[in-house]
Scaffold this active site. Structure first.
Site, PDB file in Angstrom:
ATOM      1  N   ARG A   1       0.415  -1.423  -0.241  1.00  0.00           N
ATOM      2  CA  ARG A   1       0.110  -0.339  -0.083  1.00  0.00           C
ATOM      3  C   ARG A   1       0.632   1.309   0.010  1.00  0.00           C
ATOM      4  O   ARG A   1       0.533   2.580  -0.669  1.00  0.00           O
ATOM      5  CB  ARG A   1      -1.341   0.255   0.884  1.00  0.00           C
ATOM      6  CG  ARG A   1      -2.049  -1.010   0.881  1.00  0.00           C
ATOM      7  CD  ARG A   1      -3.049  -0.850   2.414  1.00  0.00           C
ATOM      8  NE  ARG A   1      -2.195  -1.563   3.130  1.00  0.00           N
ATOM      9  CZ  ARG A   1      -2.451  -0.989   4.608  1.00  0.00           C
ATOM     10  NH1 ARG A   1      -3.706   0.150   5.279  1.00  0.00           N
ATOM     11  NH2 ARG A   1      -1.993  -1.208   5.674  1.00  0.00           N
TER      12      ARG A   1
ATOM     13  N   ASN B   1      -6.049  -2.465   1.583  1.00  0.00           N
ATOM     14  CA  ASN B   1      -6.845  -4.462   2.264  1.00  0.00           C
ATOM     15  C   ASN B   1      -7.595  -4.616   2.517  1.00  0.00           C
ATOM     16  O   ASN B   1      -8.161  -3.581   2.930  1.00  0.00           O
ATOM     17  CB  ASN B   1      -5.598  -3.941   3.168  1.00  0.00           C
ATOM     18  CG  ASN B   1      -3.750  -4.337   3.294  1.00  0.00           C
ATOM     19  OD1 ASN B   1      -2.971  -4.639   1.868  1.00  0.00           O
ATOM     20  ND2 ASN B   1      -3.464  -4.391   4.667  1.00  0.00           N
TER      21      ASN B   1
END
Length: 92
Positions: free
Chosen positions: A20, A38
């Site tokens: 990320r 996520n």
């Protein structure tokens, strides 16, 4: 500039490896807006907005393996409506 939107689901070893954060940095560098987060199934969702060249570059980056440390087994993408988001963020 005409803006387009894409939602991408990325599968593989993409959680717990900085995916990320590296996607956030890459998107900021390439002037995309949107977010990365996520998902509970171990995948990552990217929602990105930009012109067609920017979005093609994002797809190419993922095809090349994305960030170091990640292992992308596959990903799927589909067009989405463009939201008025001024930045690219990491959602938790």
């Amino acid at each position: 500039m005409i803006k387009y939107g894409v939602t991408i689901y990325v599968y593989g070893r993409v959680q717990g490896v900085g995916f990320r954060y590296q996607t956030f940095r890459w998107a900021k560098l390439n002037r995309l807006t949107g977010y990365v987060c996520n998902l509970h199934d171990g995948s990552v969702k990217i929602v990105a907005y930009g012109d067609s060249e920017q979005l093609n570059t994002l797809t190419h980056w993922l095809e090349q393996g994305g960030p170091p440390g990640a292992r992308i087994d596959n990903f799927s993408s589909q067009s989405c409506a463009v939201e008025d988001i001024a930045d690219f963020i990491v959602r938790h």
